[in-house]
Scaffold this active site. Structure first.
Site, PDB file in Angstrom:
ATOM      1  N   GLY A 206       0.813  -1.203   0.000  1.00 13.58           N
ATOM      2  CA  GLY A 206       0.000   0.000   0.000  1.00 13.58           C
ATOM      3  C   GLY A 206       0.844   1.248   0.000  1.00 13.58           C
ATOM      4  N   GLU A 246      -1.287   2.758   6.492  1.00 15.46           N
ATOM      5  CA  GLU A 246      -1.371   3.816   5.484  1.00 15.46           C
ATOM      6  C   GLU A 246      -2.245   4.983   5.942  1.00 15.46           C
ATOM      7  OE1 GLU A 246       0.755   3.767   3.310  1.00 15.46           O
ATOM      8  OE2 GLU A 246       1.291   1.642   3.263  1.00 15.46           O
TER       9      GLU A 246
END
Length: 335
Positions: A206, A246
């Site tokens: 990610g 993230e």
């Protein structure tokens, strides 16, 4: 003869207009079972040496937009001022902030078109991790247990957008964030967290965009195998912690080791200095820079099952972005 030709022409036009130009997509595809997930997943854990592409994305964005550095410097000054006010006791309590989430599912293979239950499982993980209600919170070593924090942030699924694509991988150049490229345009980034779920490739699970960057690309991107806890998910990144990591970046957190040597800090007081990421499930204690590493922090690179906490210092840093002069103040301000 001419009338027959004209009739045939108009009949062809009507046939063309009456036929759907693309296949209608299921609003909720069937979830994959565990066995099919193992067969379909092609990313082996040995490829996960990068895990997060956020810092490379930041470097790329600074190269194309040099003004970003000065904007981030201003945000950092605001963040430190907020932290000083917190230390002074002026902000004793912080109300819970609710963040609407738009999930863009951009898929090429059927298994990448993840089901609603998989998406909802990720929202559940975010709410647990950001409220210190995760079931593995008791695995934090005693040395760090008092540092663990409830961030007082709640995530609410706003909408799901599904886009069929001919691309097998998207990389980290933000192309998935634009309909013109075959991806999906950002939705109300000043009020909603946008998450693109697509196959990134290159061993990257990610990546995120820090506050202060371009709103047209604001949000995070996660590959479908590492999003949520059920359906098309792959061990050892099958507990939703890639998205937790993230979102931490999206809220202005750096990696726990500061992306440098022992002299490079993550700008958080209660996280020990470190000089490298940790992988797998490290044995406690892991010593770096003459101190025990906080390997169980969500901003490290360890396996999902070995991540358990944000700290109080990280909480202040994340909450600073929502202050009146913060880069994400619009999330809590009235329209």
């Amino acid at each position: 003869m001419k009338k027959l030709m004209m009739f045939g022409f108009f009949a062809a036009i009507l046939l063309f207009l009456g036929c759907p130009r693309e296949k209608k997509e299921d609003t909720d595809p069937q979830c994959m079972d565990a066995e099919n997930t193992k067969i379909s997943s092609s990313l082996a854990s040995t490829q996960m040496n990068t895990r997060c592409g956020t810092m490379q994305v930041l470097r790329n964005h600074i190269t194309t937009n040099p003004d970003l550095t000065s904007r981030m410097d201003t945000i950092e000054k605001q963040c430190q001022a907020f932290i000083e006010l917190r230390k002074s006791g002026l902000f004793k309590t912080l109300d819970t902030i609710t963040i609407p989430v738009v999930v863009h599912v951009v898929y090429n293979k059927p298994e990448e078109n993840i089901c609603n239950d998989q998406i909802l499982s990720q929202i559940t993980v975010l709410n647990q991790d950001f409220s210190k209600s995760n079931t593995d919170i008791n695995q934090i070593p005693e040395e760090f247990s008092d540092f663990a924090a409830d961030i007082n942030i709640h995530f609410k699924l706003d909408s799901i957008i599904r886009v069929s694509s001919t691309r097998e991988e998207w990389g980290i150049n933000d192309q998935v964030k634009f309909t013109a490229n075959g991806g999906s345009d950002v939705v109300s980034p000043e009020k909603k967290l946008n998450i693109w779920v697509c196959t990134i490739g290159g061993g990257i699970l990610g990546y995120a965009q820090f506050p202060g960057d371009n709103l047209t690309t604001d949000g995070i991107v996660v590959s479908p195998q590492f999003f949520g806890t059920t359906g098309f998910v792959t061990d050892p990144f099958n507990k939703g912690r890639t998205t937790t990591h993230e979102v931490g970046h999206w809220l202005n957190l750096r990696h726990i080791w500061g992306d440098g040597d022992c002299s490079q800090d993550d700008m958080v007081e209660d996280t020990p200095l470190s000089d490298n990421p940790n992988f797998g499930c490290p044995t406690y204690p892991t010593i770096r820079c003459n101190s025990n590493d906080m390997t169980m922090n969500y901003m490290d690179y360890v396996d999902d099952a070995c991540m358990h906490m944000f700290t109080k210092g990280q909480k202040d840093r994340m909450r600073a972005v929502f202050a009146n002069d913060g880069p994400r103040a619009s999330f809590v301000q009235n329209p």
